[in-house]
Design an enzyme around this catalytic site. Structure first.
Site, PDB file in Angstrom:
ATOM      1  N   GLU A 243      28.967  42.205  34.257  1.00 41.62           N
ATOM      2  CA  GLU A 243      28.702  43.400  35.051  1.00 41.62           C
ATOM      3  C   GLU A 243      28.752  44.664  34.187  1.00 41.62           C
ATOM      4  O   GLU A 243      29.501  45.614  34.454  1.00 41.62           O
ATOM      5  CB  GLU A 243      29.654  43.486  36.246  1.00 41.62           C
ATOM      6  CG  GLU A 243      29.441  42.347  37.230  1.00 41.62           C
ATOM      7  CD  GLU A 243      30.196  42.498  38.548  1.00 41.62           C
ATOM      8  OE1 GLU A 243      30.989  43.456  38.688  1.00 41.62           O
ATOM      9  OE2 GLU A 243      29.998  41.644  39.438  1.00 41.62           O
TER      10      GLU A 243
ATOM     11  N   GLU B 148      27.640  34.711  39.981  1.00 40.65           N
ATOM     12  CA  GLU B 148      28.602  35.074  41.028  1.00 40.65           C
ATOM     13  C   GLU B 148      27.857  35.143  42.352  1.00 40.65           C
ATOM     14  O   GLU B 148      26.904  35.921  42.485  1.00 40.65           O
ATOM     15  CB  GLU B 148      29.299  36.413  40.743  1.00 40.65           C
ATOM     16  CG  GLU B 148      30.291  36.365  39.592  1.00 40.65           C
ATOM     17  CD  GLU B 148      31.096  37.654  39.433  1.00 40.65           C
ATOM     18  OE1 GLU B 148      31.324  38.351  40.449  1.00 40.65           O
ATOM     19  OE2 GLU B 148      31.485  37.950  38.291  1.00 40.65           O
TER      20      GLU B 148
END
Length: 515
Positions: A196, A319
């Site tokens: 991220e 994810e």
């Protein structure tokens, strides 16, 4: 002209008294020899240093009275092996970009502590580190997926980690590995270069991260990548298509094995709702968010096709899952939530999407494995339960490494408060033994749905079925009733004159096997 298989899907909706015929759609199944293989890595999992995922979840320490192997719970190892877990991602998540791997090797009593700034501000003693994780993966028969520290780490640090885990010759890092008790390298294949990067991994722009990625990827391997590692870029936040465009445009394909995508089924980030005490409207909105995965992998895939028409670079949805408010009375930073039939339906529908996009989606990681978010396992001291999501993942494991059978059909609608979603989700595959598997989900909370398939062209006559269902959408497995929801034999189908008619109850998941 190549021979194709043709299925007829007659989709019908039923009310309490009347079965009304829906549109009949011809479904063409291409020769499975030319269909993509459904990668087993689509069925991957995720273990972050978050709440009770590692400490108090996987890892109880070798002095614990809970049966363990080198500190890892034996019951968890057994359950995950039965799930045929193909890979496990570690140590994060956001935690990865604050984790320095050398703090987690060597004598445990000499390891420095770390404050987990992301998840609850707890202090960890680094007693679970690289050796513990990679040995766990060996015990599971799973490929490790290591998420490297780009946000607060260095290029040298990540290059050293690769050498420590993978190099079989003599070098400073392989000597250190042997000093710490491991002679043979683990040969870790999957490496995430940051996590991220657009957020907790450094708040980088796509352009800046692309440059960082190229630098890190360069020093993790040699010119020819003779180590055979798969380097995975920190991908977009859900529908940030510009992020994918910039990465594909600016990173040479020979340096890029996969591009990540993260997407959680969330009603409202500021008011996520309860994991158990939810309304049908909240269920509908959760499913609406979950089914957005179809749009995400389609649009990200289309961007990747422009730069990589041969589909050498994979989409890695590393994810995914449902995210609700934490269970009442638990630490808000630990993200502990219960797991109901809503989660089972969500998991089945999402996995069908991944299966049907197996030409580009070649890895996915459910968030997370133990005690966090949409977990497959929950623990309470010595107790352990398997969630409805666990049972769906186990039912669907039959698709791993099988050839996709593409399906097209017009789904009936699940309608609530004037909005509609596709009620039926389907994927199918054929394994090396010629066995056919068809996985079906009915999202509708009130109506059963009937599907008719012409199966005479499949070359199989005998079918068996497994179902996961329950009386209430809000039902879940608790530590007092651990087997409230579990799989059962499914008999709601009939094979007559080459046509298989299947009736799926409301909010249920079914897998059929044909031989």
């Amino acid at each position: 002209m190549k021979k194709s298989l043709v299925l007829l899907f007659a989709l019908t909706l039923s009310s309490s008294f009347v079965l009304a015929q829906n549109k009949v759609t011809v479904v063409t199944l291409q020769n499975t020899k030319e269909s993509p293989t459904i990668s087993k890595h689509i069925y991957g999992h995720f273990a972050e240093h978050l709440g009770r995922s590692i400490y108090g979840g996987f890892f109880v320490g070798d002095t614990s009275k809970i049966p363990n192997t080198n500190g890892v719970r034996n019951d968890i190892i057994k359950a995950l092996k039965e799930l045929q877990i193909p890979n496990l991602r570690w140590p994060g998540g956001c935690f990865a970009d604050t984790y320095h791997w050398k703090d987690g090797i060597g004598p445990k009593e000499q390891r420095p502590t770390i404050v987990n700034k992301w998840w609850g501000g707890t202090t960890e003693d680094n007693s679970f580190g690289t050796h513990d994780f990679l040995n766990l993966c060996e015990a599971l028969g799973a490929e490790p997926y290591l998420s490297g520290n780009v946000g607060s780490g260095t290029v040298q640090e990540l290059a050293d980690w690769v050498q420590y885990t993978n190099f079989s010759g003599k070098s400073p890092m392989s000597d250190l590995r042997q000093k710490n008790g491991r002679t043979a390298p683990w040969k870790v294949k999957f490496w995430g270069i940051g996590n991220e990067a657009w957020g907790c991994g450094g708040n980088m722009t796509a352009e800046y991260y692309a440059g960082e990625y190229r630098k890190y990827a360069t020093f993790m391997s040699d010119w020819e990548n003779t180590g055979g590692i798969t380097r995975i870029a920190s991908g977009s936040n859900s529908a940030d298509y510009n992020w994918t465009e910039v990465l594909m445009k600016n990173i040479p394909l020979n340096m890029l094995g996969g591009v990540g995508v993260h997407h959680y089924a969330v009603i409202d980030w500021n008011k996520k709702g309860d994991g158990v005490d939810f309304t049908e409207n909240q269920y509908f909105q959760t499913m609406k968010s979950a089914l957005k995965m179809e749009e995400l992998v389609t649009k990200h895939g289309a961007i990747m096709d422009k730069y990589d028409p041969e589909k050498k670079v994979a989409i890695m949805v590393d994810e995914w899952g449902a995210w609700y408010e934490v269970e009442k009375g638990t630490n808000p930073g630990f993200l502990y939530q219960q797991n109901t039939m809503r989660d089972a339906v969500l998991a089945g529908a999402t996995l069908n999407i991944f299966n049907n996009h197996a030409d580009r989606v070649r890895m996915a990681n459910l968030a997370q494995c133990v005690n966090v978010l949409q977990a497959v396992i929950l623990t309470d001291k010595a107790k352990m339960i398997l969630t409805p999501t666990y049972h769906v993942m186990k039912m669907y494991s039959v698709h791993q490494e099988a050839k996709l059978i593409p399906v097209t059909f017009q789904s009936p609608n699940y309608t609530f408060n004037g909005e509609s979603l596709p009620a039926v989700s389907v994927s199918a595959s054929k394994n090396n033994n010629g066995t056919i598997h068809i996985s079906l989900v009915n999202l509708d909370t009130k109506n059963k749905n009937t599907i008719e398939i012409a199966v005479n062209e499949l070359g199989v006559k005998n079918f068996t079925g497994t179902i996961l269902s329950s009386a209430k959408l809000q039902d879940y497995n608790s530590f007092d009733t651990p087997n409230k929801i579990t799989t059962n034999t499914f008999k709601g189908f009939e094979n007559k004159n080459g046509k298989l008619q299947i009736t799926i109850p409301p909010f249920a998941v079914v897998v059929l096997e044909g031989k």
